[in-house]
Design a protein around this motif. Structure first.
Motif, mmCIF file in Angstrom:
data_model
loop_
_atom_site.group_PDB
_atom_site.id
_atom_site.type_symbol
_atom_site.label_atom_id
_atom_site.label_comp_id
_atom_site.label_asym_id
_atom_site.label_seq_id
_atom_site.Cartn_x
_atom_site.Cartn_y
_atom_site.Cartn_z
ATOM 1 N N MET A 1 -30.544 -46.000 -5.191
ATOM 2 C CA MET A 1 -30.288 -44.662 -5.713
ATOM 3 C C MET A 1 -28.864 -44.591 -6.257
ATOM 4 N N LEU A 2 -28.738 -43.968 -7.385
ATOM 5 C CA LEU A 2 -27.423 -43.876 -8.003
ATOM 6 C C LEU A 2 -26.543 -42.894 -7.245
ATOM 7 N N ALA A 3 -25.385 -43.359 -6.825
ATOM 8 C CA ALA A 3 -24.458 -42.500 -6.090
ATOM 9 C C ALA A 3 -23.459 -41.911 -7.071
ATOM 10 N N PHE A 4 -23.950 -41.047 -7.939
ATOM 11 C CA PHE A 4 -23.110 -40.424 -8.955
ATOM 12 C C PHE A 4 -23.056 -38.936 -8.638
ATOM 13 N N ALA A 5 -21.862 -38.461 -8.203
ATOM 14 C CA ALA A 5 -21.740 -37.115 -7.643
ATOM 15 C C ALA A 5 -22.234 -36.012 -8.569
ATOM 16 N N PRO A 6 -21.820 -35.973 -9.858
ATOM 17 C CA PRO A 6 -22.311 -34.889 -10.726
ATOM 18 C C PRO A 6 -23.823 -34.874 -10.857
ATOM 19 N N LEU A 7 -24.419 -36.062 -10.938
ATOM 20 C CA LEU A 7 -25.871 -36.145 -11.051
ATOM 21 C C LEU A 7 -26.550 -35.652 -9.783
ATOM 22 N N HIS A 8 -25.995 -36.026 -8.636
ATOM 23 C CA HIS A 8 -26.560 -35.575 -7.360
ATOM 24 C C HIS A 8 -26.432 -34.063 -7.220
ATOM 25 N N THR A 9 -25.290 -33.505 -7.642
ATOM 26 C CA THR A 9 -25.087 -32.055 -7.566
ATOM 27 C C THR A 9 -26.084 -31.324 -8.448
ATOM 28 N N ALA A 10 -26.273 -31.837 -9.671
ATOM 29 C CA ALA A 10 -27.230 -31.213 -10.580
ATOM 30 C C ALA A 10 -28.645 -31.283 -10.012
ATOM 31 N N ALA A 11 -28.994 -32.434 -9.398
ATOM 32 C CA ALA A 11 -30.310 -32.566 -8.784
ATOM 33 C C ALA A 11 -30.472 -31.597 -7.612
ATOM 34 N N SER A 12 -29.404 -31.340 -6.870
ATOM 35 C CA SER A 12 -29.459 -30.386 -5.759
ATOM 36 C C SER A 12 -29.718 -28.968 -6.252
ATOM 37 N N VAL A 13 -29.055 -28.610 -7.350
ATOM 38 C CA VAL A 13 -29.288 -27.284 -7.945
ATOM 39 C C VAL A 13 -30.727 -27.171 -8.422
ATOM 40 N N ALA A 14 -31.207 -28.216 -9.094
ATOM 41 C CA ALA A 14 -32.596 -28.208 -9.562
ATOM 42 C C ALA A 14 -33.560 -28.122 -8.385
ATOM 43 N N ALA A 15 -33.241 -28.834 -7.289
ATOM 44 C CA ALA A 15 -34.087 -28.802 -6.107
ATOM 45 C C ALA A 15 -34.164 -27.397 -5.521
ATOM 46 N N THR A 16 -33.051 -26.675 -5.525
ATOM 47 C CA THR A 16 -33.042 -25.304 -5.016
ATOM 48 C C THR A 16 -33.985 -24.421 -5.822
ATOM 49 N N VAL A 17 -33.962 -24.596 -7.129
ATOM 50 C CA VAL A 17 -34.842 -23.807 -8.000
ATOM 51 C C VAL A 17 -36.302 -24.162 -7.745
ATOM 52 N N VAL A 18 -36.601 -25.457 -7.634
ATOM 53 C CA VAL A 18 -37.985 -25.887 -7.388
ATOM 54 C C VAL A 18 -38.483 -25.346 -6.049
ATOM 55 N N THR A 19 -37.618 -25.404 -5.028
ATOM 56 C CA THR A 19 -37.995 -24.896 -3.710
ATOM 57 C C THR A 19 -38.271 -23.399 -3.755
ATOM 58 N N TRP A 20 -37.421 -22.653 -4.456
ATOM 59 C CA TRP A 20 -37.635 -21.208 -4.586
ATOM 60 C C TRP A 20 -38.938 -20.917 -5.321
ATOM 61 N N LEU A 21 -39.213 -21.661 -6.385
ATOM 62 C CA LEU A 21 -40.461 -21.471 -7.120
ATOM 63 C C LEU A 21 -41.668 -21.761 -6.240
ATOM 64 N N ALA A 22 -41.576 -22.829 -5.442
ATOM 65 C CA ALA A 22 -42.692 -23.187 -4.566
ATOM 66 C C ALA A 22 -42.944 -22.094 -3.535
ATOM 67 N N ASP A 23 -41.874 -21.551 -2.952
ATOM 68 C CA ASP A 23 -42.025 -20.467 -1.976
ATOM 69 C C ASP A 23 -42.632 -19.226 -2.631
ATOM 70 N N THR A 24 -42.225 -18.952 -3.860
ATOM 71 C CA THR A 24 -42.735 -17.779 -4.579
ATOM 72 C C THR A 24 -44.209 -17.945 -4.934
ATOM 73 N N LEU A 25 -44.595 -19.177 -5.303
ATOM 74 C CA LEU A 25 -45.972 -19.428 -5.745
ATOM 75 C C LEU A 25 -46.937 -19.669 -4.586
ATOM 76 N N ALA A 26 -46.410 -19.905 -3.397
ATOM 77 C CA ALA A 26 -47.259 -20.263 -2.254
ATOM 78 C C ALA A 26 -48.398 -19.279 -2.005
ATOM 79 N N PRO A 27 -48.165 -17.942 -2.055
ATOM 80 C CA PRO A 27 -49.283 -17.019 -1.815
ATOM 81 C C PRO A 27 -50.416 -17.157 -2.835
ATOM 82 N N LEU A 28 -50.096 -17.637 -4.037
ATOM 83 C CA LEU A 28 -51.108 -17.748 -5.095
ATOM 84 C C LEU A 28 -51.729 -19.134 -5.161
ATOM 85 N N THR A 29 -50.945 -20.162 -4.906
ATOM 86 C CA THR A 29 -51.414 -21.533 -5.118
ATOM 87 C C THR A 29 -51.612 -22.317 -3.829
ATOM 88 N N GLY A 30 -51.216 -21.775 -2.696
ATOM 89 C CA GLY A 30 -51.433 -22.437 -1.413
ATOM 90 C C GLY A 30 -50.751 -23.787 -1.335
#
Length: 247
Positions: A1-30
């Motif tokens: 895995m690439l240990a490149f801090a800016p890339l990891h930070t950007a991936a963390s932000v993207a992960a937060t968005v994906v997690t929020w979307l999954a929690d929001t969609l859970a009642p509809l998509t299970g």
């Protein structure tokens, strides 16, 4: 895995968005909430990048419109490279175009695709966001971190088979479109340009090869982003009526 801090930070932000979307969609998509979140997140990012794509297409069209004049100058000053270069610069300046107008937007998009691929191929950033891990979630009983080579069963064959079939169909459509475009612009039959012309229609199939070795989450991303690219090709690169000057 690439240990490149800016890339990891950007991936963390993207992960937060994906997690929020999954929690929001859970009642509809299970149980398919995370898979649906991957699809929606990918579409959202591609929508955000649409102005760059539009700028790329406009740059390509401006260069294509200048192609006859460029060929004429190339023949006229074939023995005088310095004069040819100055004439080409003057031509692009008069037309308000640039030889790299279509390349810069594509380069600006590359970091976004790198972040999304890193997130969906490795799950990088999900644990930092407080999630149990994107790749541990499931789609139709298949973990999103499952590779095709990890073992074949009924659900695995069904899920991967459907997604690979979609990728193959999109690759065929894109390749066919590339061949038609090459024929319409009169691709050379000899030399390096001819070799490149034969290679370009094969490039869409690389997504199918990549899908054979990445986890299911990344395959979902590949299908979504490739489908979006095909839609952009159909809409933005459709033939323009004569006389239209796209600015």
């Amino acid at each position: 895995m690439l240990a490149f801090a800016p890339l990891h930070t950007a991936a963390s932000v993207a992960a937060t968005v994906v997690t929020w979307l999954a929690d929001t969609l859970a009642p509809l998509t299970g149980g398919a909430a995370t898979a649906a979140a991957i699809v929606l997140f990918t579409i959202g990012v591609r929508l955000m990048l649409s102005p760059l794509t539009l700028a790329q297409v406009r740059g390509e069209r401006r260069r294509a419109a200048l192609a006859p004049e460029i060929r004429d100058l190339s023949q006229r000053y074939a023995d005088d490279p310095a004069r040819l270069q100055s004439e080409l610069v003057a031509l692009y300046r008069r037309a308000g175009a640039s030889p790299v107008a279509g390349c810069l937007p594509a380069l600006l998009q590359a970091p976004f695709f790198l972040v999304m691929y890193r997130l969906f191929a490795t799950g990088d950033g999900l644990d930092d966001a407080g999630s149990p891990g994107l790749l541990h979630e499931r789609l139709a009983g298949v973990p999103l971190g499952w590779h095709l080579g990890d073992g074949l069963s009924g659900p695995v064959l069904a899920v991967f088979g459907l997604l690979l079939a979609a990728l193959l169909a999109l690759a065929w459509w894109s390749s066919r479109r590339a061949r038609r475009a090459a024929a319409a612009t009169g691709t050379p039959t000899e030399g390096p340009a001819a070799a490149l012309g034969r290679l370009v229609p094969l490039l869409p199939y690389t997504s199918v090869l990549v899908a054979l070795v990445v986890p299911l989450a990344a395959v979902l991303y590949l299908v979504t982003t490739t489908g979006w690219t095909a839609l952009e090709q159909a809409v933005l690169r459709r033939p323009q009526p004569a006389g239209i000057d796209e600015r």
